[in-house]
Write a protein that holds these residues in place. Structure first.
Motif, mmCIF file in Angstrom:
data_model
loop_
_atom_site.group_PDB
_atom_site.id
_atom_site.type_symbol
_atom_site.label_atom_id
_atom_site.label_comp_id
_atom_site.label_asym_id
_atom_site.label_seq_id
_atom_site.Cartn_x
_atom_site.Cartn_y
_atom_site.Cartn_z
ATOM 1 N N GLY A 258 0.793 -1.220 0.000
ATOM 2 C CA GLY A 258 0.000 0.000 0.000
ATOM 3 C C GLY A 258 0.827 1.272 0.000
ATOM 4 N N GLN A 259 1.975 1.246 0.665
ATOM 5 C CA GLN A 259 2.821 2.442 0.682
ATOM 6 C C GLN A 259 3.365 2.742 -0.708
ATOM 7 N N GLN A 260 3.791 1.700 -1.429
ATOM 8 C CA GLN A 260 4.265 1.906 -2.808
ATOM 9 C C GLN A 260 3.144 2.460 -3.678
ATOM 10 N N ALA A 261 1.924 1.975 -3.474
ATOM 11 C CA ALA A 261 0.783 2.475 -4.252
ATOM 12 C C ALA A 261 0.592 3.969 -4.005
ATOM 13 N N LEU A 262 0.640 4.370 -2.741
ATOM 14 C CA LEU A 262 0.475 5.792 -2.416
ATOM 15 C C LEU A 262 1.626 6.615 -2.979
ATOM 16 N N ASP A 263 2.848 6.097 -2.866
ATOM 17 C CA ASP A 263 4.000 6.816 -3.424
ATOM 18 C C ASP A 263 3.837 6.987 -4.932
ATOM 19 N N TYR A 264 3.381 5.936 -5.617
ATOM 20 C CA TYR A 264 3.180 6.016 -7.068
ATOM 21 C C TYR A 264 2.107 7.068 -7.395
ATOM 22 N N GLU B 54 -7.085 1.756 3.464
ATOM 23 C CA GLU B 54 -6.418 3.034 3.749
ATOM 24 C C GLU B 54 -5.938 3.697 2.459
ATOM 25 N N VAL B 55 -5.435 2.881 1.524
ATOM 26 C CA VAL B 55 -5.040 3.423 0.220
ATOM 27 C C VAL B 55 -6.258 4.049 -0.455
ATOM 28 N N LEU B 56 -7.364 3.317 -0.467
ATOM 29 C CA LEU B 56 -8.603 3.808 -1.076
ATOM 30 C C LEU B 56 -9.046 5.112 -0.427
ATOM 31 N N GLU B 57 -9.004 5.170 0.895
ATOM 32 C CA GLU B 57 -9.426 6.373 1.612
ATOM 33 C C GLU B 57 -8.566 7.582 1.238
ATOM 34 N N LYS B 58 -7.257 7.382 1.126
ATOM 35 C CA LYS B 58 -6.354 8.488 0.780
ATOM 36 C C LYS B 58 -6.552 8.933 -0.677
ATOM 37 N N VAL B 59 -6.756 7.968 -1.568
ATOM 38 C CA VAL B 59 -6.962 8.294 -2.986
ATOM 39 C C VAL B 59 -8.269 9.074 -3.163
ATOM 40 N N LYS B 60 -9.342 8.577 -2.589
ATOM 41 C CA LYS B 60 -10.644 9.222 -2.772
ATOM 42 C C LYS B 60 -10.759 10.522 -1.972
ATOM 43 N N GLY B 61 -9.848 10.720 -1.011
ATOM 44 C CA GLY B 61 -9.844 11.958 -0.241
ATOM 45 C C GLY B 61 -8.965 13.049 -0.840
ATOM 46 N N ALA B 62 -8.230 12.720 -1.883
ATOM 47 C CA ALA B 62 -7.332 13.695 -2.511
ATOM 48 C C ALA B 62 -7.998 14.289 -3.746
ATOM 49 N N PRO B 63 -8.177 15.604 -3.782
ATOM 50 C CA PRO B 63 -8.859 16.224 -4.930
ATOM 51 C C PRO B 63 -8.257 15.836 -6.280
ATOM 52 N N GLU B 64 -6.925 15.716 -6.356
ATOM 53 C CA GLU B 64 -6.285 15.402 -7.636
ATOM 54 C C GLU B 64 -6.422 13.932 -8.037
ATOM 55 N N LEU B 65 -6.857 13.067 -7.115
ATOM 56 C CA LEU B 65 -6.948 11.629 -7.414
ATOM 57 C C LEU B 65 -8.356 11.049 -7.291
ATOM 58 N N LYS B 66 -9.276 11.783 -6.686
ATOM 59 C CA LYS B 66 -10.576 11.169 -6.383
ATOM 60 C C LYS B 66 -11.340 10.689 -7.617
ATOM 61 N N ALA B 67 -11.032 11.230 -8.797
ATOM 62 C CA ALA B 67 -11.715 10.787 -10.017
ATOM 63 C C ALA B 67 -11.097 9.526 -10.620
ATOM 64 N N VAL B 68 -9.939 9.098 -10.122
ATOM 65 C CA VAL B 68 -9.293 7.892 -10.657
ATOM 66 C C VAL B 68 -10.109 6.678 -10.219
ATOM 67 N N PRO B 69 -10.564 5.854 -11.166
ATOM 68 C CA PRO B 69 -11.345 4.674 -10.800
ATOM 69 C C PRO B 69 -10.500 3.665 -10.026
ATOM 70 N N VAL B 70 -11.070 3.163 -8.946
ATOM 71 C CA VAL B 70 -10.413 2.139 -8.128
ATOM 72 C C VAL B 70 -11.320 0.923 -8.074
ATOM 73 N N ARG C 279 -17.415 -1.110 3.683
ATOM 74 C CA ARG C 279 -16.415 -0.057 3.926
ATOM 75 C C ARG C 279 -15.827 0.437 2.607
ATOM 76 N N SER C 280 -15.563 -0.495 1.679
ATOM 77 C CA SER C 280 -15.006 -0.101 0.375
ATOM 78 C C SER C 280 -15.946 0.849 -0.351
ATOM 79 N N TYR C 281 -17.220 0.489 -0.419
ATOM 80 C CA TYR C 281 -18.169 1.378 -1.093
ATOM 81 C C TYR C 281 -18.364 2.676 -0.322
ATOM 82 N N GLY C 282 -18.308 2.613 1.003
ATOM 83 C CA GLY C 282 -18.423 3.817 1.813
ATOM 84 C C GLY C 282 -17.282 4.792 1.553
ATOM 85 N N LEU C 283 -16.118 4.255 1.193
ATOM 86 C CA LEU C 283 -14.949 5.097 0.907
ATOM 87 C C LEU C 283 -14.882 5.527 -0.556
#
Length: 154
Positions: free
Chosen positions: A39-45, A76-92, A106-110
């Motif tokens: 997950g850390q590598q995913a966030l770094d990427y 946690e990766v999903l939460e950070k991605v969907k919480g970031a304005p520049e990434l929230k539109a990226v499909p996960v 929880r996944s759908y909630g995030l």
């Protein structure tokens, strides 16, 4: 020349990475697949930090995200991605072996775009990835700034 849409595969199991890549190859998806193992590598990427600070511009057309990951879990990766304005539109797409209702809820909630339980049999896995790949990497219009996005700079 059309640039194929990049796929980010976040998976710690070498066996599942091999199966996923084989399945994508079997369905003739020639998209670039970037593989990260935790997950850390995913966030770094995604946030262009650490070893990925100088990666090429644009976000992936889709993130295939395992739920159970080392260092930082998939939720946690999903939460950070969907919480970031520049990434929230990226499909996960959560691509996981978990059938637990709380993980699904929880996944759908995030804000996950899809939740797919990995089939056990390889032919079923290939079929599931064919449908996922065709939709997310070919049919779906990616968010602005993604490789292959309509109007994206070449």
């Amino acid at each position: 020349m059309i640039e194929l849409k990049r796929i980010l595969l976040v998976e710690d199991s070498a066996n599942d990475v091999a199966l996923t890549l084989a399945a994508l190859e079997e369905v003739h998806l020639a998209n670039e697949v970037v593989v990260v193992r935790d997950g850390q590598q995913a966030l770094d990427y995604l946030f262009r930090k650490g070893e990925y600070a100088n990666r090429r511009d644009g976000h992936p057309a889709v993130v295939l995200l395992d739920l159970k990951l080392p260092k930082v879990d998939g939720l946690e990766v999903l939460e950070k991605v969907k919480g970031a304005p520049e990434l929230k539109a990226v499909p996960v797409v959560m691509l996981t072996s978990s059938r637990e209702e709380r993980d699904l809820a929880r996944s759908y909630g995030l804000g996950v775009n899809a939740y797919v339980v990995k089939p056990v049999a390889f032919p079923d896995f290939v079929s599931a990835l064919r449908e996922l790949g065709l939709f997310w990497a070919v049919v779906n219009q990616p968010p602005p700034g993604s490789p292959g996005a309509t109007g994206a700079s070449k």
